[in-house]
Enzyme design. Structure first.
Site, PDB file in Angstrom:
ATOM      1  N   ASP A 202      17.324 122.517  29.013  1.00 39.39           N
ATOM      2  CA  ASP A 202      18.475 121.288  28.760  1.00 39.39           C
ATOM      3  C   ASP A 202      17.941 120.161  28.116  1.00 39.39           C
ATOM      4  OD1 ASP A 202      21.055 120.143  29.857  1.00 39.39           O
ATOM      5  OD2 ASP A 202      19.662 118.748  30.509  1.00 39.39           O
ATOM      6  N   HIS A 203      16.355 120.204  28.363  1.00 42.39           N
ATOM      7  CA  HIS A 203      15.974 118.819  27.652  1.00 42.39           C
ATOM      8  C   HIS A 203      15.493 119.209  25.940  1.00 42.39           C
ATOM      9  CE1 HIS A 203      14.502 116.657  31.474  1.00 42.39           C
ATOM     10  NE2 HIS A 203      15.772 116.890  31.376  1.00 42.39           N
ATOM     11  N   ASP A 204      15.710 120.477  25.918  1.00 43.77           N
ATOM     12  CA  ASP A 204      15.539 121.202  24.446  1.00 43.77           C
ATOM     13  C   ASP A 204      16.895 121.028  23.452  1.00 43.77           C
ATOM     14  OD1 ASP A 204      14.389 122.147  22.114  1.00 43.77           O
ATOM     15  OD2 ASP A 204      14.280 124.313  23.006  1.00 43.77           O
TER      16      ASP A 204
END
Length: 713
Positions: A202-204
């Protein structure tokens, strides 16, 4: 050797010790234990699940294929797990019989993986995502607007919060998401890695941080709220501010407010490398292509105690920090190998080649392990190559609602395990693991990663642990927040359409009654009491309330939103690994699982092949002593000569003495246990006599047989 595996099979040890018994807690059956066209996740060829593979299993598949009325209520006829039953299923059983009924052992990790390292590409992926699409160079790049699949539903049609006639987000959280003392674990045996990897990826993909100086949209707290208003003032709020809107939007009904993505929309390892040049440079050593890392193999930290990484959220919890660290180690390992093989390569060449491999590994693990585990094997279309007409941008419905499903899966504790599957350190409460990256200097990352592979995640539903619902980032009144209420409020902030309208936008029929969303009658009643109508449900709430699809851990609309996003992310990425690597390079990337990657960068070994599942089985028989000749082991006696004893009660007890499960032997004397939610020491005990066997479960795919009891009568 650039990619290699040291995974080995461990044999459980047994010992006797005295344990006390406690009351049995309820445990849901695995999803594979009911429904049609079932697949035996523990031993695929054991169609009738009797603990052995024989001609009867092949016959059951054949009969099921030829009988129009046959249903898989008591057997597992989908042997190869493809969602169908066919001659291939019967053939697989027959081949197993011809090899002998030997329990299948995974040997994929026993040999080195001969991997081809890609050469320096003629074109490298930009750090900010620009230039990926030849027709629109900004698609997927930093600062692009979030896509809307359903129309904006702001209160005034322009920018005010949606859902003005809905209850407070905290009230919804209290009614729907407060957990009781028991924890409902994932019914398909998903491990804690489903939320660790989910947050990592998700943080990518997306970041839409709120502006601390922006417009306040505080969440009102019901009077007398146990945690946030214990004095009954009726004035308590959970502080929150709006997400910034994209320039030029929010001016009229025809031009409603839109949000934008602050990082790249591609799976490109941006959480490792950054999404802007300044961050990327800060992370590099500019020597040998390596990234900055401490002498003890941990991420460097800034003066405030936060780790320095490609994403600003890398310190949110220690599990996330651990996997961030893992991929920096992998980059540096690759860089060292590249330099050793090509000493003339420049720092930039080594860096870019290692970066390409790391991004490819992240993509492969996401599409070949994580998404099939979450969505099932057939949720996404096969890859057909790069499509320049596909916009890979992040959908608001995905980032603000559907992909926040991981919040439901977290356990309320963080643990540490050694390679034998036992606790190596006392577990800590999840609420104490937020922004505590400095503790890795004491624990390292190995025991955390082993823990994530060795315990089951919570079910994907509306229930959320207290650490996230009442103690997020601190106690109430001292920084504590409610993540469930914030998910709901953020959806209203972004003007997300209600659940039913979003169904229609994704090509599904609208629901007309609450029982079309969930079969849980109590949940139907709660939804009705809060929202009144199925046309008014907050999107995140509706998604989490959905009954799950067969062979998946998500509901119908949730699966569609996630599959749509990841297909566009893949198909609209010109640098997707299958589009830029040769067939042999793709094969070598795909042979490297997350388990392999962990083991080659840590001291962890003995992981299960697929760390996204934690599925353990213990089984044995209760055997009549008179059917076993003196001085003979049961395994030395022909199967048809052994007489089993039915109706015998057997108990499964964990290391603390708690009764985990109980069962009775079947007509052949067989019994099994599958309710193990974590690795470690267990005791299997025959209730009548108290005779017991102690068993060590060392990894999350243990299949331990032969736990036999011999009785006189």
């Amino acid at each position: 050797m650039l990619f290699w595996s040291k995974r080995t099979r461990k044999h459980p040890g047994r010992k006797r010790r005295r344990l006390r018994s406690e009351q049995l807690e309820s445990r849901q059956l695995l999803a594979a234990d009911f429904g049609g066209y079932r697949h035996n996740i523990y031993d695929a060829e054991d169609v009738n699940d009797d603990g052995r593979v024989s001609a009867i299993d092949a016959l059951l598949v054949i009969n099921a294929m030829t009988s129009e009325t046959s249903r898989d209520e008591n057997v597992f006829t989908d042997v190869n797990g493809d969602g169908r039953r066919s001659a291939l299923d019967a053939l697989r059983v027959i081949n197993r019989i011809e090899r002998g009924d030997v329990f299948p052992i995974d040997t994929s990790g026993d040999e080195d993986l001969n991997t081809l390292l890609p050469e320096m590409p003629s074109e490298v992926r930009s750090i900010d995502g620009s230039g990926n699409n030849p027709n629109d160079h900004l698609w997927g790049s930093v600062g692009q607007r979030l896509i809307r699949m359903a129309p904006a539903a702001y209160g005034d049609g322009i920018s005010t919060l949606a859902g003005a006639n809905r209850p407070s987000a905290r009230e919804v959280s209290n009614v729907l998401s407060a957990m009781n003392t028991s924890q409902v674990l994932n019914d398909r045996g998903l491990s804690a890695f489903v939320y660790v990897w989910g947050q990592f990826i998700d943080h990518d993909l997306g970041l839409t941080e709120s502006d601390e100086h922006g417009e306040a949209i505080d969440i009102s707290v019901p009077e007398g709220d146990l945690w946030f208003d214990p004095m009954g003032s009726g004035e308590a709020v959970i502080p929150m501010t709006r997400t910034p809107i994209a320039d030029g939007t929010g001016t009229s009904v025809g031009n409603p407010a839109q949000q934008f993505n602050q990082i790249t929309a591609f799976i490109d390892g941006s959480m490792v490398y950054g999404s802007d040049a300044a961050t990327a440079e800060r992370l590099r050593t500019f020597a040998g292509g390596r990234l900055a890392i401490s002498d003890n193999g941990l991420l460097p930290m800034d003066e405030s105690g936060m780790v320095i990484a490609g994403d600003v959220r890398a310190s949110e919890n220690v599990g996330l920090t651990a996997i961030q660290t893992l991929f920096v180690r992998e980059h540096n390992r690759l860089a060292d190998e590249i330099f050793a093989a090509d000493p003339e390569a420049t720092d930039e060449e080594i860096y870019q080649r290692a970066r390409l491999v790391v991004a490819s590994l992240i993509q492969s693990i996401t599409y070949n392990e994580f998404l099939p585990a979450l969505l099932g094997q057939r949720a996404m279309d096969s890859y057909r190559g790069y499509d320049a007409s596909v916009n890979p941008g992040i959908a608001n419905e995905f980032s603000t609602a559907a992909f926040r499903l991981g919040h439901s899966t977290l356990r309320d504790e963080v643990g540490f395990m050694s390679n034998d599957g036992r606790e190596s350190k006392d577990e800590m409460e999840l609420k104490d693991a937020f922004f505590h990256a400095s503790m890795l200097e004491e624990t390292g990352i190995d025991s955390l990663l082993k823990f994530d592979a060795s315990v089951q995640a919570q079910e994907i539903d509306l229930a959320v642990v207290d650490s996230l619902r009442n103690f997020l980032f601190g106690p109430p009144g001292a920084g504590g927040l409610d993540l469930v209420a914030m998910n709901i409020q953020r959806g209203r902030d972004h003007g997300l359409s209600d659940y039913n309208t979003t169904r229609q936008a994704y090509g599904l029929d609208r629901v007309e009654t609450f029982d079309q969303i969930t079969g849980d009658v109590e949940l139907q009643q709660k939804l009705a009491s809060l929202y009144g109508t199925v046309d008014n449900i907050d999107l995140w709430v509706g998604l989490m309330a959905e009954d799950h699809q067969h062979d998946a851990s998500v509901g119908e609309l949730t699966g569609l939103i996630i599959a749509d996003q990841f297909q566009r992310t893949r198909d609209g990425d010109r640098f997707f690994y299958k589009n830029v690597l040769t067939d042999s390079e793709v094969e070598s990337i795909e042979r490297s699982t997350l388990a392999d990657l962990i083991e080659r960068n840590t001291s962890v070994d003995g992981l299960q092949e697929n760390v996204f599942f934690m599925q353990v089985e213990l089984r044995g028989r209760v055997i009549l002593a008179s059917s076993i000749p003196p001085n003979t082991m049961p395994s030395e006696v022909r199967e048809e000569e052994i007489r089993g004893v039915s109706g015998m009660a057997i108990e499964l007890i964990d290391a603390s003495g708690k009764l985990v499960d109980s069962t009775v032997s079947d007509q052949h004397g067989n019994y099994r246990f599958r309710a193990l939610s974590e690795t470690g020491d267990y005791q299997v005990r025959l209730s009548e006599s108290g005779e017991a066997m102690d068993v060590l479960v060392a990894h999350g795919a243990e299949r331990i047989r032969g736990l036999d009891f011999i009785v006189l009568a």
